[in-house]
Every structure is written in structure tokens, then in C-alpha cells.
Write an enzyme that holds these catalytic residues in place. Structure first.
Site, PDB file in Angstrom:
ATOM      1  N   GLU A  99       4.999  58.985 -15.267  1.00 24.64           N
ATOM      2  CA  GLU A  99       6.220  58.424 -14.692  1.00 24.64           C
ATOM      3  C   GLU A  99       6.853  59.426 -13.724  1.00 24.64           C
ATOM      4  OE1 GLU A  99       8.334  55.079 -17.062  1.00 24.64           O
ATOM      5  OE2 GLU A  99       9.649  56.814 -17.221  1.00 24.64           O
TER       6      GLU A  99
ATOM      7  N   HIS B  29     -16.897  60.393 -29.893  1.00 23.05           N
ATOM      8  CA  HIS B  29     -17.864  59.349 -30.217  1.00 23.05           C
ATOM      9  C   HIS B  29     -17.565  58.050 -29.470  1.00 23.05           C
ATOM     10  CE1 HIS B  29     -19.751  61.664 -33.518  1.00 23.05           C
ATOM     11  NE2 HIS B  29     -18.574  62.256 -33.492  1.00 23.05           N
TER      12      HIS B  29
ATOM     13  N   LYS C 261      10.799  44.634 -13.469  1.00 23.29           N
ATOM     14  CA  LYS C 261      11.978  44.285 -14.270  1.00 23.29           C
ATOM     15  C   LYS C 261      12.760  43.172 -13.567  1.00 23.29           C
ATOM     16  CE  LYS C 261      13.180  48.853 -16.072  1.00 23.29           C
ATOM     17  NZ  LYS C 261      14.193  49.908 -15.980  1.00 23.29           N
TER      18      LYS C 261
HETATM   19  O1  PA5 Z   1      11.824  58.164 -18.856  1.00 20.85           O
HETATM   20  C1  PA5 Z   1      12.517  57.209 -18.558  1.00 20.85           C
HETATM   21  O2  PA5 Z   1      13.533  57.338 -17.868  1.00 20.85           O
HETATM   22  C2  PA5 Z   1      12.170  55.820 -19.052  1.00 20.85           C
HETATM   23  O3  PA5 Z   1      10.972  55.777 -19.704  1.00 20.85           O
HETATM   24  C3  PA5 Z   1      13.269  55.320 -19.980  1.00 20.85           C
HETATM   25  O4  PA5 Z   1      13.391  56.195 -21.051  1.00 20.85           O
HETATM   26  C4  PA5 Z   1      12.953  53.915 -20.497  1.00 20.85           C
HETATM   27  O5  PA5 Z   1      12.784  53.039 -19.441  1.00 20.85           O
HETATM   28  C5  PA5 Z   1      14.076  53.428 -21.384  1.00 20.85           C
HETATM   29  O6  PA5 Z   1      15.288  53.466 -20.706  1.00 20.85           O
HETATM   30  P1  PA5 Z   1      16.669  53.435 -21.439  1.00 20.85           P
HETATM   31  O7  PA5 Z   1      16.794  54.646 -22.264  1.00 20.85           O
HETATM   32  O8  PA5 Z   1      17.671  53.380 -20.346  1.00 20.85           O
HETATM   33  O9  PA5 Z   1      16.682  52.195 -22.292  1.00 20.85           O
END
Ligand code: PA5
Length: 480
Positions: free
Chosen positions: A305, A334, A448
């Protein structure tokens, strides 16, 4: 008869973590395959420049995750919750996803016994932990079915306070708590961890007087395991969060030191060179310990990410990135190893090893008359696991396949804290080297928005229309 073989070499294990990159070098892999002496020398100015930039950003307050290991307020709050919850609750259930869940899962699996949730209350002496990440009705339904709400504590975690998956779970749980225990009891059974000011979850929590803890400003989900996001639920199930923070603090102290004698910077730099110079665009992160399997999931999110970005900071297109994928040793020897050994060459393997395991299980010296089994007797399972890791690393190297090893002396709160903070810093260093922003995630927004449109959220009807115009909705290329 088989001879009892001692460890063929003593691995260089530091007090908390060591980084062995012998098998990335040309010396180990052959000319043109690995990093040459000039590549590695060339890293020094690159990493020094990154260090200068990052330290300047840190001093400006732009990287607050670096101060989390020495923050004491959250630690106090987490300890208080742990004291309150230990006698009262059988179950702690986290509702969260991505960065609001993966760190907690990883630390829990690493530091509590692997059968923690199956132990009797007396043996475990802390509540069980369940982390609900997905909204699969079968998965969530199965969790709900097994819970006695009277002895369950829920921690809703969402920094934004708007994430559809977590908010749906929250709505379901709130409704059930209200019906089963009555509205006034909810406060004792619910903790909300969210932005200190923003978001609908904060608004509702303030209005309803829920217990809350903040996710500090400027700390993104995947860098938040050492905020209340991780510390509160982990302390409640008996994890030594003080030691976890102490290990992370040591890692941060080391990461502030100038490279190259700095593991976070070196890890980032070596992987950057492999990606840009050697076209190794996949990083297989492979712990050799069941307790660290979820660390690979946590790392996968952190790396992917953060580093999967199509623009540089100056707006020019970026096409270079290293994708992290997970594997587990020895299990995946394996199933996946054949591909890593002889398949396409875009991979680097990062082993995560443990020098000494918390359990010793000896293999009995029986069946000595069978040469195929005699060599196993007298060793223990930890030795077998580690010899397999060493053997695999060597075999990959002999095949010209780059690999490196992060070695923990043992899985302890301080070594895990050290590892996680080191990898978080390495992620930011990598962002700097690629010239991209590792702290945002714009690529997850469009999906989203389509979802909001399909669910009928106000303001998103345009996405529903756009979806309807797409090829998929015409059902043209579907084989039934
Ligand atoms: O690393 C990140 O920013 C994302 O993976 C968020 O943690 C994830 O989308 C969840 O978001 P939130 O904590 O706002 O619900």
C-alpha cells in the site's frame, strides 16, 4: 548410523535482529546476478541523502509514527484497560480492517501461544482475541454465534470512522448489544478507537458517551500498530506491550543513526537496488515460524500500500515498484519453492528466521536401522526448520536467485517491536528512494466509490451510472 550433526554454522544473530545479505551479492550468486561491490558502495551516498531528507521531515513533525515507541499516555490507557478487562471478559473482539487490524493480528499470533484462544480460561488467564476483518456473512456469522455478549468486549477501530466494512460490523454489534444488554451497558462493552476529532464514528461516540481512544494525527493505518489501535486490544489479551514498545524504541534509535550501519536503511536500499538494477520486482517475504505468519500479512500491506504508486512526488509517472508476497517456511517449500528456484526471475526472497524457538520438541532416535530416517533422530523440530531455511537460502543462491535473511534471536516482544519499527522505517526510506509518497493510498478510492454508488450512498449516484455503462454490467463476455 547417522552422526549427530551440530549446527553447520553459527548464524550472526544480533540481540534483537540481524540482516544477512550475503546471498544478494555477486560473490554468492555469480557475475551479473547479484549486487556487485560497486552497487553496494554506491548505496552509501543514496542512503545518506535519504537519511538527510527523512530526518528533516521527522524534525518537522511529518513522521509521527517514529515517536510512537516512546509515547507513554497510550501505554497507560492500554494497561488500565487490560486491568479492567482481565477479570470481566472472556473475549475481546476487534472490528477493523487493513491497518486497523493486521498489526494486532500479527503481534497476537507472534506473542501469545498459538493455541491461546483454545486454552481454558485458567490456562490462558487473559481473554481470547478475535480480529474480524472481513464482512463475509459466514465468517462474521460464525464469530457472532460463538459469543456470549455478557463476557465480550468489542473494540471498533477505524481511523477515518467511515470504512464501510468496519462500520457495518459496528452497526450490527451495537444493535445486538443494545437488544441483549441494554443501552446503558454498552459503554462497558465497547471501545472506539478513531480520529481524535474527525469522522462520523467520533461524532457518534461523543454523542453516546462511548469509551474512546485516539489514533494520533498523521499516523496512517499501516503505521499504527503501536498506537491505541494495536496496544489497547493487545494489552487486554496479555501481550507485554511495554517490551514491544521498548524493542521498537531501540529500532527507532538505530534508524536515526546515519546509514549504512542502519538496518532499516540498508533493507530499503538493497531492495531498491534489486528492483531498479536487477529487475527483481517481487519480494517474497517468508517467515520460518508459524508464529510469524501474520507478520508476513502485515508486512505485505505495509510494503504494497505504501510503495505501489503511479506518480512520483513531482507528478511525473512512476512505473517501478517491488510487490511483496507472502510465503511460509517450510510449508511453502512444498508448494511455491519450485517457482522461486527455477521459474521466472523477478523474485527476491526475504527469509525471516528465528534462532531459538520457545518450544523444544525432540525427534526420538528411533528407526536407526532405516538410513532414510536415522539422520532425523536426535535433532529437534526447531533445528529441522532452521536447517531447511539455511539449505533453501543456499540452494537459491547456488541457482543465482537473490535472497536475504532477517534473523530474530527469538520471538519476543522486544525483538518483534524492533522488527516492526525497522520495517516501517524501511518503507518510508523506500518511498524516498523511489521518489513517491509512501504515506497515501489514492489507488483504493475508486473501488470504494463504485461500492458506495451501488449501495445507494448519497452523492455517489454518478458512480452507479458509470458502473452501469461498463462492459461487466452488459454481461457480454460471461461463460455460463
Ligand atoms: O493503512 C491504511 O491506511 C489502510 O489500510 C486503513 O488502515 C484501512 O483502509 C482501514 O481504514 P480505517 O482505519 O480508516 O477504517
Amino acid at each position: 548410523m547417522a552422526e549427530k550433526v551440530k549446527k553447520p554454522l553459527k548464524e550472526e544473530s544480533d540481540e534483537l535482529l540481524s540482516l544477512d545479505y550475503n546471498n544478494l551479492t555477486e560473490e554468492a550468486l555469480g557475475e551479473g546476478k547479484g549486487l556487485g561491490a560497486a552497487d553496494i558502495t554506491g548505496l552509501k551516498p543514496l542512503l545518506s541523502a535519504a537519511h538527510k531528507d527523512i530526518e528533516a521531515r521527522y524534525k518537522k513533525g511529518e513522521l509521527p509514527f517514529m515517536d510512537l515507541p516512546v509515547e507513554t499516555e497510550t501505554l497507560k490507557a492500554a494497561r488500565k484497560l487490560a486491568e479492567f478487562g482481565r477479570k470481566k471478559f472472556e473475549n475481546v473482539v476487534v472490528l477493523g480492517i487493513g491497518g486497523s487490524a493486521l498489526g494486532t493480528s500479527a503481534v497476537f499470533q507472534a506473542l501469545r501461544p498459538l493455541n491461546h484462544n483454545d486454552l481454558t480460561h485458567q490456562k490462558r488467564s487473559w481473554p481470547r482475541l478475535t480480529v474480524c476483518e472481513n464482512v463475509d456473512p459466514e465468517g462474521f456469522g460464525a464469530v457472532l454465534e460463538g459469543l456470549d455478549l455478557k463476557t465480550t468486549f468489542f473494540n471498533v477501530i477505524s481511523k477515518s470512522g467511515t470504512t464501510a466494512e468496519t462500520m457495518s460490523q459496528f452497526m450490527i454489534i451495537y444493535d445486538q448489544l443494545q437488544r441483549t444488554l441494554g443501552r446503558s451497558a454498552i459503554k462497558d462493552h465497547l471501545l472506539v478507537t478513531t480520529d481524535p476529532e474527525k469522522g462520523v464514528l467520533r461524532k457518534i461516540s461523543n454523542e453516546m458517551g462511548f469509551q474512546t481512544l485516539p489514533v494520533p494525527n498523521g499516523v496512517g493505518g499501516r503505521f499504527s500498530v503501536l498506537t491505541a489501535v494495536g496496544l489497547a486490544p493487545l494489552a487486554m489479551v496479555g501481550v507485554n506491550v511495554t517490551e514491544l514498545l521498548a524493542g521498537a524504541a531501540k529500532a527507532q534509535e538505530d534508524a536515526h543513526k546515519p546509514p549504512p550501519m542502519n538496518k532499516a536503511y540498508l533493507f530499503a536500499g538493497l531492495n531498491y537496488l534489486l528492483t531498479t538494477e536487477k529487475k527483481r520486482s517481487l519480494l517474497v517475504f517468508m517467515p520460518y515460524a508459524d508464529s510469524l505468519a501474520r507478520v508476513a500479512d502485515w508486512f505485505g500491506q505495509l510494503w504494497n500500500e505504501s510503495l505501489g504508486k503511479n506518480v512520483h512526488l513531482d507528478g511525473t509517472p512512476n512505473t517501478v515498484a517491488q510487490t511483496a508476497v507472502k510465503a511460509l517456511g517450510v510449508t511453502d517449500q512444498h508448494s511455491q519453492l519450485q517457482m522461486y528456484m527455477e521459474g521466472s526471475e523477478e523474485k527476491t526472497v526475504c527469509f525471516l528466521g528465528v534462532d531459538s524457538f520457545r518450544h523444544v520438541i525432540n525427534i526420538p532416535p528411533i528407526f536407526k536401522e532405516h538410513e532414510e530416517l536415522a539422520y532425523l533422530g536426535g535433532h529437534n523440530l526447531g533445528e529441522l526448520l532452521n536447517f531447511e531455511r539455511l539449505g533453501t537460502a543456499r540452494a537459491l543462491a547456488e541457482n543465482g536467485r537473490p535472497n536475504l535473511t532477517l534473523l530474530m534471536p527469538k520471538v519476543s516482544p522486544s525483538s518483534l517491536g524492533y522488527l516492526m519499527q525497522t520495517l516501517e522505517v524501511a518503507t518510508v526510506v523506500s518511498g524516498n528512494l523511489y521518489g513517491i509518497d509512501p504515506l497515501n493510498q489514492p489507488g483504493v478510492e475508486l473501488g470504494k466509490q463504485f461500492t458506495y454508488g451501488l449501495l445507494g450512498r448519497d452523492g455517489y449516484s454518478g458512480f452507479k451510472e458509470r458502473f452501469s455503462k461498463g462492459l461487466a454490467s452488459k454481461k457480454k463476455y460471461i461463460l455460463r
